[in-house]
Design an enzyme around this catalytic site. Structure first.
Site, PDB file in Angstrom:
ATOM      1  N   ASP A 274       0.846  -1.202   0.000  1.00  0.00           N
ATOM      2  CA  ASP A 274       0.000   0.000   0.000  1.00  0.00           C
ATOM      3  C   ASP A 274       0.875   1.244   0.000  1.00  0.00           C
ATOM      4  OD1 ASP A 274       0.956  -0.607   2.555  1.00  0.00           O
ATOM      5  OD2 ASP A 274      -0.576   0.617   3.516  1.00  0.00           O
ATOM      6  N   GLU A 275       0.275   2.348  -0.357  1.00  0.00           N
ATOM      7  CA  GLU A 275       0.887   3.663  -0.224  1.00  0.00           C
ATOM      8  C   GLU A 275       2.369   3.689  -0.620  1.00  0.00           C
ATOM      9  OE1 GLU A 275      -2.038   5.550   3.083  1.00  0.00           O
ATOM     10  OE2 GLU A 275      -0.276   4.575   3.910  1.00  0.00           O
ATOM     11  N   VAL A 276       2.645   3.270  -1.840  1.00  0.00           N
ATOM     12  CA  VAL A 276       4.018   3.394  -2.352  1.00  0.00           C
ATOM     13  C   VAL A 276       4.139   4.833  -2.861  1.00  0.00           C
ATOM     14  CG1 VAL A 276       5.771   2.375  -3.841  1.00  0.00           C
ATOM     15  CG2 VAL A 276       3.835   0.989  -3.087  1.00  0.00           C
TER      16      VAL A 276
END
Ligand code: NAG
Ligand code: NAG
Ligand code: NAG
Ligand code: NAG
Ligand code: NAG
Length: 630
Positions: A274-276
Site C-alpha cells: 500500500d501507499e508506495v
C-alpha cells in the site's frame, strides 16, 4: 363522550350485535388510549394535568362498561368469531390478560424507545438475510505498543467469543529478524520463543494467523538504517523500496524466508504494497511507466514466494490498484498471483472505491478481501476511538460486501478489522489496543452477525464482563452512541482485559481538558501572564498569585495520572511503550505547567517596575517595524 354513551344505551335494544361491537371497540380504544397515555406520562414525568386526564379516562371506562351491562348478552348463531372473541373479553375483562397485554405493549414500545437511544448508525441492511463475511480477522499492528504475551493470552479468547476467525499480525520491526536482517529488528522485539507462543495461543483459540510483510511501500523500519538505505527508491526517503534492484528482491526474499520459518503452516501471507509514495524516481525506474513498475514488482515478489511456497495465498492492499487499468492487471496475470484487500476506514465506502473499481476487481480477481477499522483511522494523535464512527464503517462494509460478493467468482473471502497503532513508523502512538477493545467488540459483533441491534446486548455485556444494571428484566440501553461515542459512560465499569487502560483514557480526557482550560485562561485569556508579561518581566504580583492559585492542584492531578498510567499499563505493555505514551500524552502538559510556575516566581520577584513605555522588542525590526526615533 358521555352523550355518545347515553345514545348507545338507548339504541342498545334495537341493534344488539353491532352495538356490542361498537361498544367493545370503544372500550378497546379507551384502554389503548390509557396505555399510550400512561406511557407518555412516564416519559413526560407525570405532571398534574396528565393525572387529571388519567382519572377522567378511568371514569369513562367504568361508565362504558356499566352501560354495556344494560345490553342483554345473548350470543346468537349469527355472532361471528370476532364477535365471540370480543364478547368473551367483555364478559371476562380478565385483569391478568389486560396486564399481560399492557406489559407486552409497553415492552415493545420501550424496545423501540431503547433502539433509538442506542444511537446505532442507520445502514439499510437486509435484516431478513444478514450478510456475514466468511472470515472476520482482527489486525494486530505491532509497529506501536506491542502488547505483552500475557495480554494476548486473554485477548485471543475474547475476540474469538466475539466472532473473530483469525488475526492479521503486522510485525514490522517487532519480528526477531536474524543474520543480515538483525539490524531492522527493534531492540524490544519479540523473541523467537515469544512469537512461537503467540502462534500457539492463536491456535488454541482456533484463530487463523495471517502475517504481514511489507514488500514495497512503508519500508521505513528497514530503509531508515544506513545498512539498507541503498535500497531506497529516493536516497533521502526511507518510505519506498526501489523495485528495480536485484538486491531489493534478495532482501525481501530473506525477510520472507525468516518469517515463513516461524509460520510454517499458514495459508495466507499479506505482502503489503500500500501507499508506495515514491515510485519511478530512481535512474532505472524512471524509464518505466508507474503502472508497469508496480505490477512487475508485485509479480516478482509473488513469483519469488510461490517458487518456494506454491500454495500460499498472497494478499495485497488495494489502493495502488484503484487507478490501474483492467487490461494491464490482466496482462500480467495479477488475478492468479494475489488477492486484493480493499480498505476504506471512512463511513462512505463507495466514495473511495466506486462501482467501476469494484467491477474491475471482479473481472480481474476470483475473490477479494475487505478491510474496515475499529481504531487508528480518524486522527493520528487520538487516544480512544470513536466507536460510533467505526461501527458505522463496519456496518457499511457489511452492506457493500453483501452487494459485491456475488460478482466475484469465489465471493469475498472476508473482512479485516484494522487497528492501527501508528499511522506510519515515524508517527506517534494513536489509540492503544487496550483502550479500543469496546470499539472492537461492537464492530466485531456487528460483522460476525451481519447487523447490530438490541439483541447483541447480552453477548457484548457478558464478553466484556460488564456489571448488569438493575435487576429488572426490562431491556435498557446498554450503549448510547450518540452522546457516548467513546463508550466511557456505558462500558466504563466493565472488567475486560485492558479495561483499566480504557478507564485511564477517560481520566486523561478529564485532566487534559482541565489543563487546556487552565492554559488558555492563564496565558491567553487573562492579561497578566501572557508571553508579553513574561518577556518584559512586568506584571502585578497580586494577579499572578490569583492566576496560579489553581496550578498546584492541576499539576498534582497530572502527576497522579502519570503514576496511574504506569501502574495500569504495566500489565499490558513493556517499559518503552509506557514511557513513550506518557511522554506523548502527559509530559508536555507537565512542562507547560512548570513553565508557568517558573514564570510566576520570576514575575513575583520584581519589586520595582520601570516607567512606561517598556522597551520595544528589537526583533520587530525583522518584521519591518523600525526602531523608535530617538
Ligand atoms: C436484531 O436483528 C436480527 C436480524 O435481523 C433479528 O433477528 C432480531 O430479532 C433483532 N433483534 C432485535 C431486538 O431487534
Ligand atoms: C548493525 O548495527 C550495529 C550497531 O547497532 C552495527 O555495529 C553493525 O555494524 C550493524 N550491522 C550491519 C550488518 O549493518
Ligand atoms: C540482476 O540479476 C540478473 C540475473 O539474475 C542480471 O541479469 C541483471 O543484470 C541484474 N541486474 C542488476 C541491476 O544488477
Ligand atoms: C523551572 O525552573 C527550574 C529551576 O530553575 C528549572 O530547573 C526547570 O528546568 C524550569 N522548568 C521549566 C519547564 O522551564
Ligand atoms: C525579573 O526581575 C527581577 C527583579 O528585578 C529579577 O531578579 C529577575 O532576574 C528578572 N527576570 C528576568 C527573566 O528578567
Amino acid at each position: 363522550m358521555n352523550n355518545y354513551i347515553q345514545h348507545l344505551g338507548l339504541t342498545a335494544w334495537r341493534k344488539k350485535t353491532s352495538i356490542l361491537l361498537a361498544a367493545s371497540l370503544l372500550v378497546l380504544l379507551i384502554l389503548g388510549l390509557q396505555f399510550s397515555q400512561s406511557e407518555q406520562e412516564k416519559a413526560a414525568g407525570r405532571n398534574l394535568k396528565d393525572k387529571d386526564l388519567m382519572e377522567s379516562f378511568d371514569r369513562d371506562i367504568a361508565l362504558a362498561l356499566k352501560n354495556v351491562k344494560f345490553v342483554e348478552l345473548k350470543p346468537t348463531k349469527a355472532l361471528n368469531a370476532l364477535d365471540q372473541r370480543i364478547l368473551s373479553k367483555l364478559e371476562q375483562p380478565s385483569r391478568e390478560e389486560i396486564t399481560m397485554r399492557k406489559v407486552a405493549e409497553e415492552n415493545e414500545r420501550s424496545m423501540h424507545e431503547i433502539e433509538k437511544q442506542l444511537g446505532i448508525p442507520f445502514v439499510n441492511l437486509d435484516m431478513k438475510n444478514p450478510y456475514v463475511p466468511k472470515h472476520r480477522i482482527v489486525h494486530f499492528d505491532l509497529k506501536g505498543a506491542p502488547p505483552k504475551i500475557g495480554f494476548l493470552k486473554k485477548v485471543f479468547p475474547l475476540i474469538k467469543t466475539l466472532g473473530a476467525t483469525g488475526i492479521l499480525i503486522e510485525y514490522e520491526d517487532m519480528f526477531p529478524y536474524d543474520g543480515i536482517l538483525k539490524n531492522i529488528t527493534a531492540k524490544n522485539a519479540y523473541t523467537v520463543e515469544q512469537v512461537t507462543e503467540i502462534l500457539r495461543l492463536a491456535a488454541e483459540s482456533k484463530l487463523e494467523v495471517i502475517p504481514l510483510i511489507q514488500t514495497f511501500g512503508h519500508m521505513e523500519f528497514a530503509l531508515k538504517h544506513s545498512t539498507w538505505s541503498k535500497l531506497r527508491e529516493v536516497p533521502d526517503s526511507p518510505q519506498a523500496l526501489c523495485p528495480s534492484r536485484n538486491a531489493s528482491l534478495d532482501f525481501l526474499k530473506e525477510m520472507v524466508k525468516q518469517v515463513m520459518a516461524l509460520h510454517p503452516r499458514i495459508s495466507y501471507l499479506h505482502i503489503g504494497c500500500d501507499e508506495v509514495f515514491q515510485m519511478g524516481e530512481c535512474e532505472v525506474c524512471r524509464q518505466e511507466l508507474h503502472e508497469n513498475l508496480f505490477l512487475r514488482h508485485v509479480r516478482n515478489v509473488a513469483n519469488m514466494i510461490h517458487e518456494k511456497w506454491p500454495r500460499l495465498r498472497l494478499i495485497i492492499w488495494d489502493d495502488m490498484l484503484r487507478h490501474l487499468s483492467q487490461q494491464s492487471m490482466q496482462d500480467i496475470g495479477l488475478g492468479s498471483l494475489v488477492e486484493p484487500m480493499v480498505w476504506v476506514y471512512a463511513e462512505d465506502i463507495y466514495r473511495f472505491v466506486q462501482s467501476p473499481v469494484w467491477d474491475k476487481y471482479a473481472a480481474v480477481f476470483k475473490t477479494a478481501w475487505t478491510a474496515s477499522a475499529f481504531k487508528g483511522a480518524f486522527g493520528e494523535t487520538l487516544y480512544v476511538p470513536d466507536a460510533r464512527r467505526h461501527l458505522e464503517n463496519n456496518l457499511r462494509w457489511i452492506d457493500v460486501m453483501s452487494q459485491q460478493a456475488q460478482f466475484f467468482r469465489h465471493g469475498l473471502s472476508g473482512i479485516v478489522l484494522t487497528g492501527w497503532q501508528r499511522y506510519d513508523h515515524f508517527a506517534v502512538l494513536c489509540e492503544l489496543f487496550a483502550a479500543s477493545i469496546p470499539s472492537l467488540a461492537l464492530s466485531l459483533l456487528a460483522v460476525s452477525r451481519g447487523y447490530f441491534n438490541l439483541s447483541l446486548k447480552a453477548p457484548l455485556i457478558s464478553t466484556l464482563s460488564c456489571p448488569e444494571h438493575g435487576t429488572t428484566s426490562r431491556p435498557s440501553p446498554f450503549i448510547t452512541l450518540e452522546s457516548d461515542v467513546h463508550l466511557w459512560d456505558k462500558l466504563g465499569r466493565c472488567m475486560f482485559p485492558g479495561s483499566p487502560v480504557f478507564r485511564l483514557t477517560y481520566r486523561l480526557h478529564n485532566t487534559e481538558s482541565e489543563v487546556l482550560d487552565y492554559l488558555k485562561m492563564t496565558v491567553h485569556h487573562k492579561g497578566w501572564m501572557t508571553a508579553y508579561n513574561v518577556k518584559h518581566n512586568y506584571s502585578l504580583p497580586l494577579r499572578v498569585d490569583e492566576l496560579t492559585s489553581d496550578l498546584p492542584r492541576i499539576y498534582h492531578s497530572l502527576l497522579a495520572l502519570t503514576r496511574a498510567a504506569y501502574d495500569t499499563m504495566n500489565e499490558i505493555y513493556d517499559y518503552y511503550t509506557i514511557a513513550e505514551w506518557i511522554e506523548q500524552r502527559i509530559y508536555p502538559y507537565i512542562i507547560e505547567l512548570e513553565k508557568i510556575q517558573n514564570h510566576s516566581s520570576i514575575l513575583k520577584n520584581v519589586n520595582n517596575w520601570p516607567s512606561r513605555p517598556l522597551p520595544p522588542l528589537k526583533d520587530l525590526q525583522r518584521l519591518g517595524v523600525p526602531l523608535p526615533e530617538e
